[in-house]
Design a protein around this motif. Structure first.
Motif, PDB file in Angstrom:
ATOM      1  N   ASP A  49       0.828  -1.213   0.000  1.00  0.00           N
ATOM      2  CA  ASP A  49       0.000   0.000   0.000  1.00  0.00           C
ATOM      3  C   ASP A  49       0.865   1.267   0.000  1.00  0.00           C
ATOM      4  O   ASP A  49       0.733   2.135   0.856  1.00  0.00           O
ATOM      5  N   ILE A  50       1.763   1.353  -0.974  1.00  0.00           N
ATOM      6  CA  ILE A  50       2.676   2.494  -1.099  1.00  0.00           C
ATOM      7  C   ILE A  50       1.960   3.596  -1.874  1.00  0.00           C
ATOM      8  O   ILE A  50       1.552   3.386  -3.022  1.00  0.00           O
ATOM      9  N   HIS A  51       1.782   4.747  -1.248  1.00  0.00           N
ATOM     10  CA  HIS A  51       1.130   5.855  -1.950  1.00  0.00           C
ATOM     11  C   HIS A  51       1.532   7.200  -1.350  1.00  0.00           C
ATOM     12  O   HIS A  51       1.995   7.270  -0.222  1.00  0.00           O
ATOM     13  N   GLU A  52       1.334   8.245  -2.144  1.00  0.00           N
ATOM     14  CA  GLU A  52       1.638   9.608  -1.716  1.00  0.00           C
ATOM     15  C   GLU A  52       0.379  10.261  -1.185  1.00  0.00           C
ATOM     16  O   GLU A  52      -0.714  10.023  -1.696  1.00  0.00           O
ATOM     17  N   GLU A  53       0.548  11.078  -0.161  1.00  0.00           N
ATOM     18  CA  GLU A  53      -0.550  11.887   0.368  1.00  0.00           C
ATOM     19  C   GLU A  53      -0.043  13.306   0.539  1.00  0.00           C
ATOM     20  O   GLU A  53       1.165  13.529   0.648  1.00  0.00           O
ATOM     21  N   THR A  54      -0.960  14.242   0.579  1.00  0.00           N
ATOM     22  CA  THR A  54      -0.610  15.635   0.824  1.00  0.00           C
ATOM     23  C   THR A  54      -1.104  16.001   2.206  1.00  0.00           C
ATOM     24  O   THR A  54      -2.269  15.760   2.547  1.00  0.00           O
ATOM     25  N   THR A  55      -0.213  16.560   3.021  1.00  0.00           N
ATOM     26  CA  THR A  55      -0.584  16.941   4.390  1.00  0.00           C
ATOM     27  C   THR A  55      -1.406  18.230   4.364  1.00  0.00           C
ATOM     28  O   THR A  55      -1.504  18.902   3.334  1.00  0.00           O
ATOM     29  N   ALA A  56      -1.960  18.585   5.499  1.00  0.00           N
ATOM     30  CA  ALA A  56      -2.777  19.796   5.618  1.00  0.00           C
ATOM     31  C   ALA A  56      -2.009  21.051   5.219  1.00  0.00           C
ATOM     32  O   ALA A  56      -2.593  22.003   4.695  1.00  0.00           O
ATOM     33  N   ASP A  57      -0.694  21.047   5.444  1.00  0.00           N
ATOM     34  CA  ASP A  57       0.107  22.226   5.080  1.00  0.00           C
ATOM     35  C   ASP A  57       0.669  22.139   3.654  1.00  0.00           C
ATOM     36  O   ASP A  57       1.546  22.909   3.267  1.00  0.00           O
ATOM     37  N   GLY A  58       0.161  21.181   2.855  1.00  0.00           N
ATOM     38  CA  GLY A  58       0.520  21.100   1.443  1.00  0.00           C
ATOM     39  C   GLY A  58       1.779  20.316   1.108  1.00  0.00           C
ATOM     40  O   GLY A  58       2.179  20.257  -0.041  1.00  0.00           O
ATOM     41  N   CYS A  63       3.130   7.213   2.260  1.00  0.00           N
ATOM     42  CA  CYS A  63       2.511   6.347   3.260  1.00  0.00           C
ATOM     43  C   CYS A  63       2.672   4.905   2.795  1.00  0.00           C
ATOM     44  O   CYS A  63       2.429   4.600   1.623  1.00  0.00           O
ATOM     45  N   VAL A  64       3.122   4.041   3.701  1.00  0.00           N
ATOM     46  CA  VAL A  64       3.333   2.629   3.367  1.00  0.00           C
ATOM     47  C   VAL A  64       2.956   1.760   4.554  1.00  0.00           C
ATOM     48  O   VAL A  64       2.913   2.227   5.690  1.00  0.00           O
ATOM     49  N   GLU A  65       2.704   0.509   4.256  1.00  0.00           N
ATOM     50  CA  GLU A  65       2.625  -0.501   5.304  1.00  0.00           C
ATOM     51  C   GLU A  65       3.877  -1.335   5.128  1.00  0.00           C
ATOM     52  O   GLU A  65       4.151  -1.834   4.040  1.00  0.00           O
ATOM     53  N   LEU A  66       4.645  -1.436   6.201  1.00  0.00           N
ATOM     54  CA  LEU A  66       5.870  -2.226   6.162  1.00  0.00           C
ATOM     55  C   LEU A  66       5.478  -3.690   6.099  1.00  0.00           C
ATOM     56  O   LEU A  66       4.638  -4.145   6.878  1.00  0.00           O
ATOM     57  N   LEU A  67       6.056  -4.406   5.152  1.00  0.00           N
ATOM     58  CA  LEU A  67       5.763  -5.816   4.917  1.00  0.00           C
ATOM     59  C   LEU A  67       4.319  -5.949   4.423  1.00  0.00           C
ATOM     60  O   LEU A  67       3.786  -5.040   3.809  1.00  0.00           O
ATOM     61  N   SER A  70       0.852 -11.300   5.150  1.00  0.00           N
ATOM     62  CA  SER A  70       1.361 -12.679   5.093  1.00  0.00           C
ATOM     63  C   SER A  70       2.707 -12.848   5.801  1.00  0.00           C
ATOM     64  O   SER A  70       3.143 -13.962   6.038  1.00  0.00           O
ATOM     65  N   HIS A  71       3.374 -11.731   6.138  1.00  0.00           N
ATOM     66  CA  HIS A  71       4.696 -11.809   6.773  1.00  0.00           C
ATOM     67  C   HIS A  71       4.553 -11.907   8.291  1.00  0.00           C
ATOM     68  O   HIS A  71       3.773 -11.178   8.896  1.00  0.00           O
ATOM     69  N   PRO A  72       5.318 -12.794   8.963  1.00  0.00           N
ATOM     70  CA  PRO A  72       5.195 -12.979  10.418  1.00  0.00           C
ATOM     71  C   PRO A  72       5.493 -11.715  11.240  1.00  0.00           C
ATOM     72  O   PRO A  72       4.990 -11.578  12.349  1.00  0.00           O
ATOM     73  N   GLN A  73       6.269 -10.785  10.713  1.00  0.00           N
ATOM     74  CA  GLN A  73       6.590  -9.579  11.478  1.00  0.00           C
ATOM     75  C   GLN A  73       5.714  -8.382  11.101  1.00  0.00           C
ATOM     76  O   GLN A  73       5.956  -7.271  11.539  1.00  0.00           O
ATOM     77  N   TYR A  74       4.684  -8.620  10.306  1.00  0.00           N
ATOM     78  CA  TYR A  74       3.749  -7.563   9.936  1.00  0.00           C
ATOM     79  C   TYR A  74       3.038  -7.068  11.193  1.00  0.00           C
ATOM     80  O   TYR A  74       2.588  -7.868  12.011  1.00  0.00           O
ATOM     81  N   ASN A  75       2.968  -5.745  11.351  1.00  0.00           N
ATOM     82  CA  ASN A  75       2.376  -5.211  12.592  1.00  0.00           C
ATOM     83  C   ASN A  75       1.251  -4.204  12.349  1.00  0.00           C
ATOM     84  O   ASN A  75       0.876  -3.476  13.255  1.00  0.00           O
ATOM     85  N   HIS A  76       0.718  -4.168  11.147  1.00  0.00           N
ATOM     86  CA  HIS A  76      -0.392  -3.272  10.782  1.00  0.00           C
ATOM     87  C   HIS A  76      -0.039  -1.795  10.915  1.00  0.00           C
ATOM     88  O   HIS A  76      -0.915  -0.957  10.842  1.00  0.00           O
ATOM     89  N   LYS A  77       1.226  -1.487  11.129  1.00  0.00           N
ATOM     90  CA  LYS A  77       1.623  -0.101  11.333  1.00  0.00           C
ATOM     91  C   LYS A  77       1.847   0.581   9.993  1.00  0.00           C
ATOM     92  O   LYS A  77       2.580   0.083   9.159  1.00  0.00           O
ATOM     93  N   LYS A  78       1.179   1.707   9.814  1.00  0.00           N
ATOM     94  CA  LYS A  78       1.395   2.512   8.612  1.00  0.00           C
ATOM     95  C   LYS A  78       2.502   3.512   8.926  1.00  0.00           C
ATOM     96  O   LYS A  78       2.490   4.153   9.966  1.00  0.00           O
ATOM     97  N   LEU A  79       3.463   3.591   8.039  1.00  0.00           N
ATOM     98  CA  LEU A  79       4.576   4.518   8.212  1.00  0.00           C
ATOM     99  C   LEU A  79       4.437   5.665   7.226  1.00  0.00           C
ATOM    100  O   LEU A  79       3.940   5.493   6.117  1.00  0.00           O
ATOM    101  N   ARG A  80       4.892   6.843   7.651  1.00  0.00           N
ATOM    102  CA  ARG A  80       4.867   8.028   6.805  1.00  0.00           C
ATOM    103  C   ARG A  80       6.267   8.609   6.740  1.00  0.00           C
ATOM    104  O   ARG A  80       6.930   8.725   7.760  1.00  0.00           O
ATOM    105  N   PHE A  81       6.684   8.955   5.531  1.00  0.00           N
ATOM    106  CA  PHE A  81       8.012   9.521   5.321  1.00  0.00           C
ATOM    107  C   PHE A  81       7.874  10.866   4.613  1.00  0.00           C
ATOM    108  O   PHE A  81       7.335  10.930   3.512  1.00  0.00           O
ATOM    109  N   ALA A  82       8.366  11.903   5.267  1.00  0.00           N
ATOM    110  CA  ALA A  82       8.327  13.240   4.669  1.00  0.00           C
ATOM    111  C   ALA A  82       9.538  13.471   3.779  1.00  0.00           C
ATOM    112  O   ALA A  82       9.484  14.275   2.853  1.00  0.00           O
TER     113      ALA A  82
END
Length: 164
Positions: A49-58, A63-67, A70-82
């Motif tokens: 689920d790799i995709h770009e988003e625009t923050t409120a300040d433009g 935004c990605v989900e790591l793994l 199906s992966h044993p270390q998947y933790n449902h955590k969405k990560l954001r990289f500016a």
């Protein structure tokens, strides 16, 4: 007799195996299997689920989900990289793909190294992390007959400190 120049000692290179258990501290992953690939220039991490988003300040963020689930270390955590770049990366099939590339840390032999990783769907690959030449250069020598050398080193270091 002329004075001889003393060159600084080169840092010792660690021998690394064809596969290693690595940590990605900033991504909160303690131990994940990585394939060492001297044919790849850039390192890669499996994301879904790799995709770009625009923050409120433009500003744009990735935004990605790591793994993936199906992966044993998947933790449902969405990560954001500016901080990221969008770059052409040649896939293992020789195709040029545009991928997001981030900087994060990886731990090998007790050393934390900042490195670039492309974010890609590696669900069809056996290993979720790939370590490429750019990270290996000047630091490691690859011995394809070995694996998990860094993990064995880490265990020895813990035993050494426990026995003191």
């Amino acid at each position: 007799m002329k004075d001889k120049k003393v060159l600084p000692a080169k840092p010792e290179k660690h021998v690394i195996g064809r596969r290693e258990l690595v940590a990605l501290p900033e991504l909160e992953i303690e131990e994940i299997e990585a394939k060492i690939d001297t044919g790849a220039y850039t390192s890669a991490i499996h994301c879904s689920d790799i995709h770009e988003e625009t923050t409120a300040d433009g500003k744009k963020v990735i935004c990605v989900e790591l793994l993936d689930p199906s992966h044993p270390q998947y933790n449902h955590k969405k990560l954001r990289f500016a901080e990221f770049v969008f770059r052409d990366i040649k896939s293992s099939f020789g195709e040029v793909q545009q991928r997001y590339v981030i900087r994060t840390t990886i731990e090998l032999f007790g050393e934390v190294i900042e490195a670039e990783f492309s974010l890609s769907d590696r669900s069809d690959m056996k290993y979720p992390v790939l370590i490429g030449r750019k990270l290996l250069k000047g630091r490691f020598i690859v011995d394809v007959s070995r694996k998990n050398v860094s993990q064995k080193f880490k265990i020895k270091q813990k035993q050494k400190h426990t026995n003191l």
